[in-house]
Scaffold this motif. Structure first.
Motif: not given
Length: 551
Positions: A171-179, A227-230, A242-245, A248-250
């Motif tokens: 699930s995405e914890m968003f701050d404007t609109e949800s999927q 790992a550092a970004y997580a 915030y987690r979207f960056p 690309p790694f995933l």
């Protein structure tokens, strides 16, 4: 990776590559602060893979972007900050006894960006009882977060576990609109949404990381960056953006896993295969656990959409969306508050009061709902109940100049002149440039016989806001009552320069002019007043009288 041989062979080109990388990382850090963690990893990578000159070039590129910002921050705020001074408040939001791993504003219901710094500063200053620099505000909130961590380590570790779960969750914890809301209108999201989320991507990426483990000496920088970004997200709180960056790694690890799957499976020992299956199955279960309510996500979307429509004065549409939000999550208090605001704007005052009361019943310290209810009660003529709600609002947001000013209006309406003046003075103590508080206090002082002090406040209001007409109109009315007709006329003319379609100002200017012997000009002003407001009785009577006198 840039190798040592390529540096020697390529003259200045590699240096420019590293400078460009530094520029890019600096720019990224200004737009996403936790990207600063990438810098440490990349500097370590440069030291490992390239000459020291490469690291110097990288640091130079970073300095070009970040040092001017840091210098500006030091000059303005007195502290050394590469980006902003909001580390402490954001760290506290993610690490406090009420935290749930997502964003929750320091003052409930005030999550808009324009309130974040203001609320963090006001609450910190109220706690320490003195003005604070941005550095001191950040330090205060860092200290509050560290107190929670050290005094309740078990609760903090449980919170960290939840944040790790939210970081990997489907699930995405968003701050404007949800999927979920967009999927109602988008067939690609409805079809592919069940398969294109973190609950699928994370287990596949974990398999890829396992499959590529034999290449870890070459790929360690990718592992370290991810790992550092997580860790940087988990240190604060989890939002979809915030987690979207991490995506690309995933995707890199997922691609590696898909590419190497057959070879890995054919060469791995049975024991290693079993261990890999166990890890991936555990990852599937972990990433797909129900941590967030889809109904809540849709309710927040409907609430935000309703608020946007209300800002465009499309009140009926806004009401529909806020009602949907309430239907989806009846215990989500912001939806009741915002539904109340839309109903009040549409003129449905009794219904608005009922919604504000529901919001407060769900969240008693909801300062914005208290403030909105107080204003609605004041419109209903319930000054006493209104004053009580303004006082409740001030308990939640003691630095609100608007609540202090409106408390004064409510107290004045119930006949408490002394209390009203005290409230207006308190509003000016919060913000000396509050035009409304100066006007309200000035008019009350004049009415109470303190003419000079009252006029000083009205003059201050006129000086602060020369683009507003009200203070000059008030002064004009006072001078007119004092039979200073020339002075009154000048003030009404000043008001009309700003607001030329003000019928009452034209009428009062006409009275001042007629009283000073300028009958023809007065008649013109009365006619202008009636052209703007044909039903203005005073202007009709004054025009008729002026015409009779002129005959």
């Amino acid at each position: 990776a840039l190798q040592r041989d390529s540096w020697r062979a390529g003259a200045l080109a590699p240096a420019f590559d590293w400078i460009a990388l530094g520029l890019a990382m600096g720019a990224l850090s200004l737009t996403r602060e936790n990207a600063l963690v990438f810098i440490g990893v990349i500097i370590a990578w440069s030291l490992w893979t390239a000459p020291r000159r490469a690291t110097a070039a990288l640091v130079g590129g970073l300095a070009i972007v970040l040092l001017p910002v840091a210098a500006r921050n030091y000059a303005v705020g007195g502290g050394f900050y590469l980006t902003t001074s909001q580390f402490g408040s954001n760290f506290f939001i993610g690490n406090n006894p009420r935290a749930d791993g997502t964003y929750a504003s320091i003052r409930f219901g005030r999550g808009a960006p324009e309130f974040e710094r203001q609320d963090a500063t006001e609450v910190a200053e109220a706690a320490l009882k003195r003005p604070l620099t941005p550095s001191e505000v950040s330090g205060y909130w860092t200290g509050q977060a560290m107190h929670f961590i050290t005094s309740q380590p078990g609760a903090w570790l449980k919170l960290m576990g939840r944040k790790v779960g939210l970081l990997a969750n489907r699930s995405e914890m968003f701050d404007t609109e949800s999927q979920e809301s967009y999927a109602e209108w988008s067939w690609p999201l409805r079809i592919f949404g069940p398969f294109t989320h973190f609950g699928v991507l994370v287990p596949l990426a974990i398999f890829g990381a396992i499959a590529a483990w034999s290449e870890r000496q070459r790929l360690w920088v990718i592992y370290a960056l991810a790992a550092a970004y997580a860790a940087s997200v988990v240190m604060f709180y989890v939002f979809a953006r915030y987690r979207f960056p991490l995506v690309p790694f995933l995707l890199l690890f997922t691609g590696a896993g898909v590419a190497a799957a057959l070879q890995y499976w054919s060469t791995a020992t049975p024991r290693r295969r079993a261990a890999t299956i166990a890890v991936v199955v555990a990852a599937v279960a972990f990433a797909n656990q129900p941590l967030l309510s889809a109904d809540l996500m849709r309710a927040i979307t409907e609430n935000n959409l309703g608020t946007a429509l209300q800002e465009e004065k499309r009140y009926d549409e806004a009401i529909v969306h806020h009602q949907r939000a309430v239907a989806l999550m009846p215990d989500y208090s912001p939806s009741h508050n915002n539904l109340g605001a839309a109903l009040r704007a549409a003129g449905r005052l009794d219904e608005a009061v009922a919604e504000y009361q529901k919001a407060i019943a769900l969240k008693p310290d909801y300062g914005e709902a208290n403030y909105n209810l107080a204003n609605a009660l004041l419109e209903q003529g319930k000054a006493g109940a209104s004053a009580e709600q303004f006082q409740n609002a001030l308990k939640a947001t003691p630095g609100s100049v608007e609540a202090q000013n409106n408390l004064g209006i409510a107290l004045a309406a119930k006949g408490d002149t002394g209390g009203a003046m005290a409230a207006f003075r308190a509003a000016l103590a919060i913000d000396e440039r509050s035009v409304q508080a100066h006007r309200n206090l000035g008019n009350m002082l004049v009415d109470a016989g303190h003419r000079d002090e009252g006029m000083a406040h009205l003059e201050r209001a006129a000086a602060i806001a020369p683009g507003e007409a009200d203070a000059n109109y008030d002064i004009g009315g006072i001078l007119l009552g004092e039979r200073n007709f020339a002075g009154a006329a000048a003030r009404f003319e000043a008001a009309l320069k700003v607001k030329p379609d003000w019928a009452e100002a034209h009428n009062n200017l006409g009275i001042a002019l007629a009283s000073n012997g300028h009958l023809d000009r007065a008649i013109e002003e009365f006619r202008r007043a009636l052209a703007i407001s044909p039903s203005l009785a005073d202007a009709k009577a004054n025009l008729a009288m002026a015409l009779r006198v002129r005959k």
